[in-house]
Design a protein around this motif. Structure first.
Motif, PDB file in Angstrom:
ATOM      1  N   ILE A  17       0.852  -1.190   0.000  1.00 44.23           N
ATOM      2  CA  ILE A  17       0.000   0.000   0.000  1.00 44.23           C
ATOM      3  C   ILE A  17       0.885   1.237   0.000  1.00 44.23           C
ATOM      4  O   ILE A  17       1.785   1.374   0.823  1.00 44.23           O
ATOM      5  CB  ILE A  17      -0.951   0.009   1.212  1.00 44.23           C
ATOM      6  N   SER A  18       0.609   2.122  -0.921  1.00 43.10           N
ATOM      7  CA  SER A  18       1.352   3.363  -1.047  1.00 43.10           C
ATOM      8  C   SER A  18       0.396   4.512  -0.761  1.00 43.10           C
ATOM      9  O   SER A  18      -0.660   4.603  -1.363  1.00 43.10           O
ATOM     10  CB  SER A  18       1.900   3.480  -2.474  1.00 43.10           C
ATOM     11  N   LYS A  19       0.767   5.390   0.179  1.00 43.28           N
ATOM     12  CA  LYS A  19      -0.066   6.550   0.504  1.00 43.28           C
ATOM     13  C   LYS A  19       0.750   7.813   0.289  1.00 43.28           C
ATOM     14  O   LYS A  19       1.948   7.839   0.546  1.00 43.28           O
ATOM     15  CB  LYS A  19      -0.520   6.504   1.963  1.00 43.28           C
ATOM     16  N   LYS A  20       0.090   8.854  -0.173  1.00 45.15           N
ATOM     17  CA  LYS A  20       0.722  10.146  -0.354  1.00 45.15           C
ATOM     18  C   LYS A  20      -0.273  11.224   0.042  1.00 45.15           C
ATOM     19  O   LYS A  20      -1.462  11.099  -0.216  1.00 45.15           O
ATOM     20  CB  LYS A  20       1.131  10.352  -1.811  1.00 45.15           C
ATOM     21  N   TYR A  21       0.216  12.279   0.660  1.00 45.77           N
ATOM     22  CA  TYR A  21      -0.623  13.433   0.938  1.00 45.77           C
ATOM     23  C   TYR A  21      -0.708  14.268  -0.323  1.00 45.77           C
ATOM     24  O   TYR A  21       0.296  14.518  -0.970  1.00 45.77           O
ATOM     25  CB  TYR A  21      -0.028  14.292   2.055  1.00 45.77           C
ATOM     26  N   VAL A  30      -5.803  12.386   0.948  1.00 46.50           N
ATOM     27  CA  VAL A  30      -4.866  11.270   0.995  1.00 46.50           C
ATOM     28  C   VAL A  30      -5.217  10.307  -0.132  1.00 46.50           C
ATOM     29  O   VAL A  30      -6.352   9.845  -0.222  1.00 46.50           O
ATOM     30  CB  VAL A  30      -4.913  10.526   2.349  1.00 46.50           C
ATOM     31  N   GLU A  31      -4.246  10.053  -1.008  1.00 46.17           N
ATOM     32  CA  GLU A  31      -4.427   9.078  -2.075  1.00 46.17           C
ATOM     33  C   GLU A  31      -3.854   7.750  -1.596  1.00 46.17           C
ATOM     34  O   GLU A  31      -2.779   7.722  -1.022  1.00 46.17           O
ATOM     35  CB  GLU A  31      -3.663   9.504  -3.332  1.00 46.17           C
ATOM     36  N   GLU A  32      -4.599   6.665  -1.815  1.00 45.32           N
ATOM     37  CA  GLU A  32      -4.113   5.343  -1.423  1.00 45.32           C
ATOM     38  C   GLU A  32      -4.108   4.453  -2.652  1.00 45.32           C
ATOM     39  O   GLU A  32      -5.112   4.357  -3.353  1.00 45.32           O
ATOM     40  CB  GLU A  32      -5.011   4.756  -0.340  1.00 45.32           C
ATOM     41  N   HIS A  33      -2.961   3.852  -2.928  1.00 43.58           N
ATOM     42  CA  HIS A  33      -2.817   2.962  -4.077  1.00 43.58           C
ATOM     43  C   HIS A  33      -2.475   1.563  -3.573  1.00 43.58           C
ATOM     44  O   HIS A  33      -1.554   1.412  -2.781  1.00 43.58           O
ATOM     45  CB  HIS A  33      -1.689   3.444  -5.002  1.00 43.58           C
ATOM     46  N   HIS A  34      -3.217   0.555  -4.018  1.00 44.95           N
ATOM     47  CA  HIS A  34      -2.913  -0.833  -3.670  1.00 44.95           C
ATOM     48  C   HIS A  34      -2.101  -1.433  -4.810  1.00 44.95           C
ATOM     49  O   HIS A  34      -2.545  -1.433  -5.961  1.00 44.95           O
ATOM     50  CB  HIS A  34      -4.199  -1.637  -3.436  1.00 44.95           C
ATOM     51  N   LEU A  60       5.709  10.333   2.147  1.00 45.46           N
ATOM     52  CA  LEU A  60       4.313  10.671   1.905  1.00 45.46           C
ATOM     53  C   LEU A  60       4.173  11.952   1.091  1.00 45.46           C
ATOM     54  O   LEU A  60       3.076  12.341   0.724  1.00 45.46           O
ATOM     55  CB  LEU A  60       3.574  10.844   3.239  1.00 45.46           C
TER      56      LEU A  60
END
Length: 92
Positions: A17-21, A30-34, A60
């Motif tokens: 899981i990759s998260k970035k503000y 907050v974007e969340e990419h699986h 992030l």
């Protein structure tokens, strides 16, 4: 691809899981990419699915958030402690 997913097959591991503000003035998203992660059943070889590149590896920080910090610090001459207070209002 046949070499990667050949006769012996693969087992799927938990997604990375990759998260970035994502900074938009006056709000933060907050974007969340699986990201699919697969491991060979016969050896320790692993394959990750394509995913968005990060501005700073493992961070992030998104390009928009980095730009906001640089703009505040160097263009608007805002001291870092005031930038910190501003971002704390957004929960960062």
């Amino acid at each position: 691809m046949e070499i990667e997913f050949g006769v012996n097959g693969w087992k799927q591991l938990p997604d990375a899981i990759s998260k970035k503000y994502h900074f938009v003035p006056a709000r933060v998203e907050v974007e969340e990419h699986h990201i699919g992660v697969y491991a060979s059943k016969t050896d320790e070889h692993m394959v990750k699915a394509d995913h968005p590149k990060a501005l700073l590896h493992g961070s992030l920080v998104s390009p928009s958030l980095g730009a906001a910090i640089i703009n505040g610090k160097y263009v608007n001459a805002v001291p870092l402690y005031r930038l910190e207070q501003e971002f704390q209002r957004y929960g960062l």
